[in-house]
Design a protein around this motif. Structure first.
Motif, PDB file in Angstrom:
ATOM      1  N   LEU A  43       0.806  -1.221   0.000  1.00  0.00           N
ATOM      2  CA  LEU A  43       0.000   0.000   0.000  1.00  0.00           C
ATOM      3  C   LEU A  43       0.845   1.281   0.000  1.00  0.00           C
ATOM      4  O   LEU A  43       0.498   2.244  -0.698  1.00  0.00           O
ATOM      5  N   PRO A  44       1.960   1.357   0.764  1.00  0.00           N
ATOM      6  CA  PRO A  44       2.779   2.572   0.703  1.00  0.00           C
ATOM      7  C   PRO A  44       3.319   2.835  -0.709  1.00  0.00           C
ATOM      8  O   PRO A  44       3.437   3.997  -1.129  1.00  0.00           O
ATOM      9  N   LYS A  45       3.614   1.769  -1.435  1.00  0.00           N
ATOM     10  CA  LYS A  45       4.102   1.926  -2.803  1.00  0.00           C
ATOM     11  C   LYS A  45       3.002   2.488  -3.705  1.00  0.00           C
ATOM     12  O   LYS A  45       3.252   3.342  -4.566  1.00  0.00           O
ATOM     13  N   ILE A  46       1.774   2.007  -3.503  1.00  0.00           N
ATOM     14  CA  ILE A  46       0.646   2.526  -4.278  1.00  0.00           C
ATOM     15  C   ILE A  46       0.431   4.007  -3.954  1.00  0.00           C
ATOM     16  O   ILE A  46       0.194   4.830  -4.855  1.00  0.00           O
ATOM     17  N   LYS A  47       0.529   4.373  -2.688  1.00  0.00           N
ATOM     18  CA  LYS A  47       0.329   5.755  -2.261  1.00  0.00           C
ATOM     19  C   LYS A  47       1.373   6.679  -2.895  1.00  0.00           C
ATOM     20  O   LYS A  47       1.050   7.773  -3.366  1.00  0.00           O
ATOM     21  N   ILE A  70      -6.837   3.021  -2.448  1.00  0.00           N
ATOM     22  CA  ILE A  70      -7.356   1.980  -3.341  1.00  0.00           C
ATOM     23  C   ILE A  70      -8.865   2.152  -3.493  1.00  0.00           C
ATOM     24  O   ILE A  70      -9.519   2.808  -2.678  1.00  0.00           O
ATOM     25  N   THR A  71      -9.380   1.562  -4.540  1.00  0.00           N
ATOM     26  CA  THR A  71     -10.821   1.420  -4.717  1.00  0.00           C
ATOM     27  C   THR A  71     -11.108  -0.062  -4.580  1.00  0.00           C
ATOM     28  O   THR A  71     -10.633  -0.863  -5.380  1.00  0.00           O
ATOM     29  N   GLY A 109      -9.187   3.509 -16.390  1.00  0.00           N
ATOM     30  CA  GLY A 109      -7.884   4.138 -16.601  1.00  0.00           C
ATOM     31  C   GLY A 109      -6.912   3.942 -15.467  1.00  0.00           C
ATOM     32  O   GLY A 109      -5.991   4.743 -15.280  1.00  0.00           O
ATOM     33  N   THR A 110      -7.076   2.875 -14.694  1.00  0.00           N
ATOM     34  CA  THR A 110      -6.190   2.626 -13.569  1.00  0.00           C
ATOM     35  C   THR A 110      -5.619   1.217 -13.689  1.00  0.00           C
ATOM     36  O   THR A 110      -5.584   0.649 -14.784  1.00  0.00           O
ATOM     37  N   LEU A 130      -8.387  -1.736  -6.928  1.00  0.00           N
ATOM     38  CA  LEU A 130      -7.859  -0.928  -8.012  1.00  0.00           C
ATOM     39  C   LEU A 130      -7.103   0.247  -7.393  1.00  0.00           C
ATOM     40  O   LEU A 130      -7.439   0.681  -6.292  1.00  0.00           O
ATOM     41  N   ARG A 131      -6.093   0.755  -8.076  1.00  0.00           N
ATOM     42  CA  ARG A 131      -5.465   1.995  -7.611  1.00  0.00           C
ATOM     43  C   ARG A 131      -6.529   3.084  -7.619  1.00  0.00           C
ATOM     44  O   ARG A 131      -7.298   3.201  -8.566  1.00  0.00           O
TER      45      ARG A 131
END
Length: 226
Positions: A43-47, A70-71, A109-110, A130-131
Motif C-alpha cells: 500500500l505505501p508503494k501505491i500511495k 485503493i478502490t 484508466g487505472t 484498483l489503484r
C-alpha cells in the motif's frame, strides 16, 4: 466499488486475506479453498505512485490523510448465476474473474492491485482492489459516474457470459422500480447486510413455495375427485 483510505485499505486486506478475527458468516473450515489471483502490491508503494500522478496532473496540495489509496470492489452473483458459475472449474472461474477485473481497471484508466476469490462464505465471489487514481491523476471515484457504472455492469455481464453461458445482466434499478419493485429492494446491500438478510429471505421464499405446493396438491386432489 468503494474508496478506501490507507487505514481502511489495511482493514480491507485483513478481511480479504483472512488475517485475524473474521465475521461469523465466514466458515473457517473452508478458508483454505480461497484463491489469491493477484498478490497485493504494498500500500505505501501505491500511495507514492498516486502522489506522483497527482503532481503530474498539476496538484499542488499534499494528499489528505484520509484520501483514497485503493478502490475496493466485489464481484458477486444473483442466486441462479451463482449456481451456474459454481459449475465452472477453478481455472474457468479464475479466468473469468481476471478478465473482468483487468477490463474494469482498463475502463477506469487505472490498474488492478489485488484480487482474491472467497469460497468460505454463502456464495462464491471475488474481492479486488484498483489503484484509487487513474493514470491522469484523477480519483477513480470521479471517473466512475452513474453512466460509467452502468456501462461496467453491462461489460461485466458480457464478459462473464462468455466464460459461463447463461449468465445475464440483472435489470437496471429504475427499470425495476417502473415495473413495480419497492425502492428499498433496489438498494445495494453490504456483504454484512446480505449475510444477515438472506437467510430470512430464503426461509420466507421456501415457506411461500411450500404453501404453493400444498395448494397444488389440494387442487390436484379436487380435480381427481371431480
Amino acid at each position: 466499488l468503494k474508496a478506501r483510505s490507507l487505514k481502511r485499505a489495511y482493514g480491507q486486506r485483513r478481511h480479504d486475506l483472512r488475517i485475524g478475527r473474521q465475521p461469523n458468516y465466514v466458515d473457517p473450515g473452508r478458508t483454505e479453498l480461497n484463491r489469491t489471483l493477484l498478490e497485493p502490491r504494498p500500500l505505501p508503494k501505491i500511495k507514492k505512485e498516486i502522489e506522483l500522478l497527482r503532481r503530474l496532473n498539476g496538484a499542488e496540495r499534499a494528499m489528505k490523510s484520509d484520501a483514497a489509496v485503493i478502490t475496493a470492489g466485489i464481484a458477486t452473483f444473483g442466486h441462479k448465476a451463482a449456481e451456474l458459475f459454481a459449475q465452472l472449474s477453478d481455472e474457468g472461474q479464475d479466468a473469468a474473474f481476471l478478465e473482468l477485473v483487468n477490463e474494469v481497471a482498463k475502463r477506469l484508466g487505472t490498474r488492478a492491485e489485488a484480487m482474491v476469490v472467497h469460497l468460505d462464505e454463502t456464495s462464491p465471489h471475488a474481492h479486488f482492489e484498483l489503484r484509487a487514481y487513474n493514470d491522469g491523476g484523477m480519483p477513480v471515484s470521479k471517473v466512475a459516474t452513474y453512466k460509467v457504472m452502468s456501462e461496467l455492469q453491462d461489460m461485466t455481464a458480457e464478459i462473464l457470459a462468455r466464460h459461463c453461458p447463461g449468465i445475464e445482466r440483472g435489470h437496471k434499478k429504475y427499470d425495476r422500480i417502473e415495473a413495480g419493485a419497492d425502492y428499498a429492494e433496489t438498494l445495494n446491500r453490504s456483504v454484512k447486510q446480505l449475510h444477515q438478510d438472506l437467510p430470512a429471505e430464503i426461509d420466507a421464499q421456501e415457506a411461500a413455495l411450500r404453501e404453493l405446493e400444498e395448494q397444488q396438491a389440494k387442487l390436484s386432489a379436487s380435480m381427481d375427485k371431480t
